[in-house]
Enzyme design. Structure first.
Site, mmCIF file in Angstrom:
data_model
loop_
_atom_site.group_PDB
_atom_site.id
_atom_site.type_symbol
_atom_site.label_atom_id
_atom_site.label_comp_id
_atom_site.label_asym_id
_atom_site.label_seq_id
_atom_site.Cartn_x
_atom_site.Cartn_y
_atom_site.Cartn_z
ATOM 1 N N THR A 194 -1.674 4.892 -2.474
ATOM 2 C CA THR A 194 -0.292 5.320 -2.697
ATOM 3 C C THR A 194 0.507 4.230 -3.393
ATOM 4 O O THR A 194 0.195 3.032 -3.267
ATOM 5 C CB THR A 194 0.384 5.660 -1.358
ATOM 6 N N TYR A 205 3.242 3.081 7.306
ATOM 7 C CA TYR A 205 2.444 3.884 6.385
ATOM 8 C C TYR A 205 1.954 3.046 5.207
ATOM 9 O O TYR A 205 0.767 3.076 4.841
ATOM 10 C CB TYR A 205 3.259 5.076 5.883
#
Length: 663
Positions: free
Chosen positions: A438, A481
């Site tokens: 990501t 995250y």
């Protein structure tokens, strides 16, 4: 068809929990509910008022079975709720009071819970069960005299000798039904002795037939998802629904919060806190979603679809998260080219079971579903044993969830990725892997000075403004995250160096397109469009000027295929994957285009910025273009129209009237 119910314990004062849970249970198609009516809690301060509210509340909406147990300590022979009362008739007198006060709300009453379990009945002070038989036998007789039916509490673990003793003592002849408890696959203590529902219930039925043949009820059956295997819970539910019993109660509807002490001895056992079909915070698991979506028929359909079929000697492509949005599109691409594909997915996200059905309908037995969680090491080894390649997409995907549950986030994203890598290493072959990372590994980009225009943020740095963020940008993990995905990102790259595994990483921006079931926390483009088509307001975090480079899923699929095809040259490297400068848009710009696509204004609401949110992220994809010739082909407006077309064809939306947008 026999119905099903749930066993759900409510504690004094849990008014809000009852108000939340009861409509969910009713929406699941359940026809009955079992809950406890604690004698000890009833006589405690405020207890009578609590049950005066609870029993009518439940019994007025669903077939209710109250389980009456737990002696008030002041009346108990051992001073504990598990002890026999000093005066055995007191239990019958309490039941008499309950029937008079609340009996119109139920037809059956259950006498005690798990009486052969030390945690519910202290058999050390009643080693021959004489006290229990006198207490329950007398109470059952009186309940029947008053016109109600009785259920003898189920033994746990099942003990045929105990049940036969209840028959010899005359207890069974006073009962209309007898309970059975079974949790195959959850408790280690039960696993070795478990011989199947048919075997145990058949043994139980043979005993009951000798003593008047009362009905056989499964008053508790369940499966804990503490390993994350939600599909297995749904499978177990479908299996027990085939068991030869007259009634079933599944334990439970909702998980227990960690703050609740269940029973002495279980406080630190994670299995006891994950028995529900819904998470403690209210997020439905797969079982709850399937029941609510289509009842038992839907559970059977999906669990049958997800039965492993790995018998063929093939070299499949393995896609973790293969039932998800990107995964199902990638799987379809490989399947169209004649590959077999193993879909590794725990099916925990809403909508992914529909994607799996779509793949199976299109490609038949070349789709090999494997319902498993990344945290299950043995399942990862089984899935990857014969793989020709692995695309690793599965993971926890929401920043917000990582902030509330950082340990789960780490276990899934970081530890789960190591499990996948170790499964590859265990094959002894150089199986290539491409990992979905990501742009959050670059952090919040706080050092980039931004210029604010009417509708977007623009980097002051001309190089960034013209090209985007390149791979030479220093990693700066932000939020749990970002940390968990960043750890996984680095492990994938290191396994190329340390073990020679051909691995590559794609650090993705915002991917959107068909087969996406977007939520507020993940998949914002689809989420915005779905809300607009529903005629509902959209919540924007921040001022809506934050910029992202959105990429159509068809272009993402091409990038993954291209990197895998060239993995020999690209191993050990990371690449940014996004729409690039040509597809960089602010949230405000996307919202204006959505209004044009749906042909009516969309109400907006603005909230505070979320932690770790970037004012700007646009991927510089020049490196990927140089290495494999890839570039985004679908413009963002064209892609948004494509997603809207797919949503309209695959979901039902109301006819909406134009709504004035708040200025």
């Amino acid at each position: 068809m026999r119905g099903y119910g749930f066993a759900e314990w409510f504690r004094p004062g849990e008014y809000d929990r009852v108000e939340a849970v009861l409509p969910e249970i009713l929406a699941s198609g359940a026809s009955h509910l079992r809950t406890h009516l604690s004698w000890a809690e009833y006589l405690a301060p405020g207890g009578e008022d609590w049950f005066d509210w609870l029993i009518p509340k439940l019994g007025g909406q669903i077939d209710l079975l109250p389980c009456v147990h737990y002696t008030p300590p002041s009346l108990s022979r051992n001073g504990r709720t598990t002890g026999a009362p000093k005066v055995l008739k007191d239990y019958a007198d309490f039941l008499d009071h309950v029937l008079t006060r609340h009996g119109r709300h139920f037809s059956h009453v259950e006498l005690w819970n798990e009486p052969n379990n030390l945690l519910d009945w202290d058999w050390r002070a009643d080693h021959d069960y004489q006290l229990f038989c006198e207490m329950v036998g007398g109470a059952a007789y009186w309940v029947k005299q008053r016109g109600w039916k009785t259920v003898l509490g189920g033994s746990c673990p099942f003990d045929p000798l105990w049940l036969d003793l209840m028959g010899q003592r005359g207890v069974l002849e006073q009962c209309d039904a007898v309970g059975f408890h079974g949790f195959p696959g959850t408790w280690d203590s039960e696993e070795g002795a478990w011989r199947g529902w048919d075997m145990h219930l058949g043994e139980m039925r043979a005993i009951l037939d000798r003593y008047g043949a009362p009905e056989l009820w499964i008053t508790e059956a369940g499966y804990s998802t503490w390993r994350g295997d939600q599909m297995e819970q749904a499978r177990r539910f479908a299996k027990v629904m085939e068991a030869p019993a007259d009634r079933l109660y599944w334990y439970a509807w909702r998980d227990l919060p960690k703050t609740v002490a269940v029973q002495e001895g279980f406080w630190f056992d994670p299995r006891h806190y994950h028995m529900g079909a819904v998470e403690a915070e209210g997020q439905p698991k797969l079982l709850a979603r399937l029941l609510t979506d289509g009842g038992l028929a839907r559970v059977r359909e999906v669990t049958h679809l997800a039965a492993p079929s790995l018998a063929k000697a093939v070299k499949p492509v393995v896609i973790t998260g293969g039932s998800g949005f990107i995964g199902s599109n990638l799987a379809d691409s490989f399947l169209n080219d004649g590959h077999d594909v193993i879909i590794v997915d725990n099916l925990s996200r809403p909508g992914v079971d529909q994607n799996l059905r779509w793949l199976a309908d299109r490609h038949g037995d070349r789709v090999h579903p494997m319902p498993a969680d990344l945290r299950d090491e043995s399942a990862m080894r089984d899935a990857i044993r014969d793989a020709q390649a692995v695309i690793h997409l599965a993971g926890q995907t929401a920043v917000t969830t990582s902030l509330t549950a950082p340990i789960d986030d780490f276990e899934i994203n970081a530890r789960g990725t190591v499990n996948v890598l170790e499964a590859i290493r265990a094959t002894g072959r150089e199986v290539p892997i491409v990992f979905a990372s990501t742009n959050k590994v670059y952090g919040a980009l706080d050092d980039l000075r931004m210029l604010e225009t009417d509708d977007r943020y623009v980097p002051a740095d001309a190089r960034v403004r013209e090209n985007g963020i390149a791979e030479d940008r220093p990693l700066d993990f932000c939020t749990p995250y970002g940390c968990s995905k960043g750890v996984a990102d680095q492990y994938v790259l290191d396994y190329a160096k340390s073990y020679g595994i051909p691995s590559a990483v794609l650090r993705m921006s915002c991917i959107y397109g068909p087969r996406q079931f977007g939520t507020e926390d993940q998949g914002w483009v689809a989420h915005f469009l779905i809300r607009a088509l529903m005629g509902e307001a959209i919540s924007v975090y921040g001022n809506g000027k934050q910029v992202r480079d959105i990429l159509h899923v068809s272009d993402a699929v091409a990038a993954y295929r291209g990197v895998l095809d060239n993995i020999g040259r690209l191993k050990g490297r990371a690449f940014n994957l996004g729409g690039g400068v040509d597809n960089s848009v602010s949230l405000k710009t996307v919202l204006h285009e959505i209004e044009r696509v749906v042909n009516h204004p969309v109400p907006l609401g603005f909230s505070d910025w979320r932690q770790g949110d970037q004012f700007y992220f646009v991927a510089d994809t020049a490196l990927l273009q140089r290495e494999i010739g890839w570039q985004a082909k679908v413009g963002w407006r064209e892609g948004l129209a494509d997603l809207a077309r797919w949503l309209r064809e695959n979901r039902s939306f109301p006819e909406t009237e134009p709504t004035r947008v708040r200025a």
